[in-house]
Design a protein around this motif. Structure first.
Motif, mmCIF file in Angstrom:
data_model
loop_
_atom_site.group_PDB
_atom_site.id
_atom_site.type_symbol
_atom_site.label_atom_id
_atom_site.label_comp_id
_atom_site.label_asym_id
_atom_site.label_seq_id
_atom_site.Cartn_x
_atom_site.Cartn_y
_atom_site.Cartn_z
ATOM 1 N N ASN A 20 0.845 -1.198 0.000
ATOM 2 C CA ASN A 20 0.000 0.000 0.000
ATOM 3 C C ASN A 20 0.880 1.247 0.000
ATOM 4 O O ASN A 20 2.069 1.170 0.286
ATOM 5 N N ARG A 21 0.271 2.378 -0.287
ATOM 6 C CA ARG A 21 0.920 3.694 -0.199
ATOM 7 C C ARG A 21 2.335 3.715 -0.763
ATOM 8 O O ARG A 21 3.288 4.060 -0.066
ATOM 9 N N VAL A 22 2.490 3.397 -2.026
ATOM 10 C CA VAL A 22 3.797 3.481 -2.688
ATOM 11 C C VAL A 22 4.052 4.950 -2.997
ATOM 12 O O VAL A 22 3.235 5.614 -3.625
ATOM 13 N N ARG A 23 5.190 5.460 -2.548
ATOM 14 C CA ARG A 23 5.495 6.863 -2.792
ATOM 15 C C ARG A 23 6.993 7.109 -2.783
ATOM 16 O O ARG A 23 7.740 6.380 -2.134
ATOM 17 N N GLU A 24 7.383 8.154 -3.499
ATOM 18 C CA GLU A 24 8.776 8.596 -3.457
ATOM 19 C C GLU A 24 8.831 9.775 -2.501
ATOM 20 O O GLU A 24 8.069 10.733 -2.633
ATOM 21 N N VAL A 25 9.702 9.681 -1.508
ATOM 22 C CA VAL A 25 9.828 10.704 -0.476
ATOM 23 C C VAL A 25 11.043 11.559 -0.801
ATOM 24 O O VAL A 25 12.129 11.030 -1.055
ATOM 25 N N THR A 26 10.848 12.877 -0.781
ATOM 26 C CA THR A 26 11.952 13.802 -1.016
ATOM 27 C C THR A 26 12.154 14.623 0.255
ATOM 28 O O THR A 26 11.423 15.592 0.494
ATOM 29 N N PRO A 27 13.116 14.216 1.088
ATOM 30 C CA PRO A 27 13.352 14.953 2.340
ATOM 31 C C PRO A 27 14.011 16.313 2.061
ATOM 32 O O PRO A 27 14.589 16.528 0.987
ATOM 33 N N GLU A 28 13.893 17.214 3.040
ATOM 34 C CA GLU A 28 14.521 18.530 2.896
ATOM 35 C C GLU A 28 16.030 18.408 2.764
ATOM 36 O O GLU A 28 16.662 19.164 2.033
ATOM 37 N N THR A 29 16.607 17.467 3.506
ATOM 38 C CA THR A 29 18.035 17.191 3.380
ATOM 39 C C THR A 29 18.196 15.709 3.084
ATOM 40 O O THR A 29 17.410 14.886 3.539
#
Length: 133
Positions: A20-29
């Motif tokens: 479930n909830r497949v996503r690409e995460v782009t952190p601030e750093t």
């Protein structure tokens, strides 16, 4: 101590569950990474229970398969996978809203290392053994 001498304890778990909830995460750093929620099945086949994990997708093969499965997950199809997790941890938190607001909860976290096989709506999608052949 040089990095070639570093040793680790390795805690792994294998099983099957729903992606479930497949996503690409782009952190601030730091660098972007893939993340999924995994509802792992446990218990009797007649009365299956779920353990939910929030997973950082770490293995290269797992990243490739997760990217391919993302449209099926977003299309609300049932995506069942055989998996290997590592670095299982639990984090306590307090629910901030809803019916359970103010009560404690636990978030299970892990790294998704490998997807052994995948089915979309019961149909074979990927198998490590077929790929190796």
């Amino acid at each position: 101590m040089s990095s070639s001498n570093v040793k680790y304890f390795d805690l792994q778990a294998t099983g099957l569950g729903y992606l479930n909830r497949v996503r690409e995460v782009t952190p601030e750093t730091g660098d972007p990474f893939w993340s999924v929620s995994l509802a792992a099945l446990r218990g009797s086949v007649d009365n299956a229970q779920y353990t939910h994990f929030e997973c950082r997708v770490s293995g290269k093969q797992a990243q490739e398969i997760v990217r391919q499965l993302q449209p099926a997950v977003e299309g609300r199809l049932k995506v069942l996978v055989g998996f290997t997790l590592s670095d299982l941890t639990a984090e306590a938190f307090i629910f901030k809203q809803g019916e359970r607001a103010g009560t404690p909860g636990v978030s299970m976290k892990a790294r998704l290392l490998r997807i052994v096989w995948a089915k979309v709506d019961g149909q074979p999608f990927y198998s490590e053994s077929e790929r190796a052949a």
